[in-house]
Motif scaffolding. Structure first.
Motif, short mmCIF file in Angstrom:
data_model
loop_
_atom_site.label_atom_id
_atom_site.label_comp_id
_atom_site.label_asym_id
_atom_site.label_seq_id
_atom_site.Cartn_x
_atom_site.Cartn_y
_atom_site.Cartn_z
N CYS A 227 42.88 48.80 44.87
CA CYS A 227 43.06 47.17 45.76
C CYS A 227 43.49 46.49 44.92
N THR A 228 43.75 45.02 45.69
CA THR A 228 43.86 43.70 44.93
C THR A 228 42.50 43.43 45.52
N MET A 229 42.30 42.20 45.23
CA MET A 229 41.29 41.03 45.76
C MET A 229 41.91 39.75 45.92
N PHE A 230 41.44 39.44 46.81
CA PHE A 230 42.16 38.20 47.33
C PHE A 230 40.98 37.22 47.29
N LYS A 231 41.08 35.84 46.44
CA LYS A 231 39.56 35.10 46.93
C LYS A 231 39.73 34.18 48.66
N GLY A 232 38.90 34.03 49.21
CA GLY A 232 38.87 33.83 50.36
C GLY A 232 37.71 32.37 49.75
N SER B 225 38.92 57.14 54.86
CA SER B 225 38.58 57.78 55.86
C SER B 225 37.99 57.29 56.98
N ASN B 226 38.70 55.75 56.83
CA ASN B 226 38.15 55.10 57.91
C ASN B 226 39.63 54.01 58.53
N GLY B 227 40.54 54.39 57.24
CA GLY B 227 42.03 53.06 57.81
C GLY B 227 41.87 52.47 57.34
N PHE B 228 41.16 52.53 56.32
CA PHE B 228 41.63 50.60 55.50
C PHE B 228 42.18 51.00 54.33
N VAL B 229 43.37 51.53 53.56
CA VAL B 229 44.25 51.86 53.00
C VAL B 229 45.73 51.53 53.19
N GLY B 230 45.79 50.53 53.02
CA GLY B 230 47.10 49.83 53.61
C GLY B 230 46.50 48.28 54.30
N SER B 231 45.54 48.14 54.20
CA SER B 231 44.76 47.22 55.14
C SER B 231 44.20 46.28 54.34
N VAL B 232 44.10 45.13 54.97
CA VAL B 232 42.29 44.32 54.21
C VAL B 232 41.36 44.04 55.21
N CYS B 233 40.50 43.86 54.34
CA CYS B 233 39.33 43.81 54.07
C CYS B 233 37.79 42.61 53.60
N THR B 234 36.96 42.51 54.46
CA THR B 234 36.27 41.48 53.30
C THR B 234 35.30 41.80 52.37
#
Length: 177
Positions: free
Chosen positions: A161-166, A116-125
């Protein structure tokens, strides 16, 4: 009686509510009401852990009723069995993590939010999912970080989704597909 301006349901003032009922059908309805009350109270106040010996819900001073220890154990066992609670200390059972929403429900809510918020295809934390401006009013806002990560693992296993280490756990990233 309990929280600041929490609006207790009508059944909370019904004296038999504070005694586990012997008839199975009645007891099942009663336990369901207790489950809903516990979840609503802890969700409203964003309380992540129920401390069994210190829960204000067990006592209603306005009607002079309170649950006895055995009835509290029955209610807590039902909450855990339903998947809405997990013992933080399984051997002594004094602290129960409240799962406002089950991990599967949270995973679904998170993915709907991402779509709904346009995060498909992008990254958030993880921090943005937990405390960001975009999540105000969402079921996962302020959720227990471990529960949030379990929900994200479900999405990862589903290929959503995929999770990435920060550098820190709150900086861990999530890319939605």
């Amino acid at each position: 009686m309990g929280g600041r301006d929490f609006e207790f349901p009508e059944f909370y003032s019904f004296p038999p509510f504070f005694t586990i009922q012997p008839v199975l059908a009645t007891r099942e309805k009663q336990l369901n009401l207790w489950r809903e009350l516990i979840l609503r109270y802890h969700t409203e106040y964003k309380i992540k852990t129920l401390v069994v010996h210190d829960c204000p819900l067990w006592k209603n001073t306005s009607i002079g009723r309170e649950l006895d220890t055995q009835d509290i154990q029955v209610i807590m066992a039902d909450l855990v069995q339903s998947g809405h609670g997990e013992w933080e200390d399984p051997t002594v059972q004094t602290r129960c993590r409240i799962l406002w929403r089950k991990p599967e429900q949270l995973a679904s809510d998170i993915y709907e939010w991402a779509q709904s918020n346009g995060f498909v295809g992008s990254v958030c934390t993880v921090y943005e999912l937990h405390s960001g401006e975009d999540v105000n009013g969402m079921s996962f806002q302020g959720a227990d970080e471990e529960l949030l990560r379990r929900a994200l693992e479900i999405l990862e296993n589903q290929g959503k989704c995929t999770m990435f280490k920060g550098d820190t756990s709150s900086e861990d990233g999530i890319k939605f597909y």
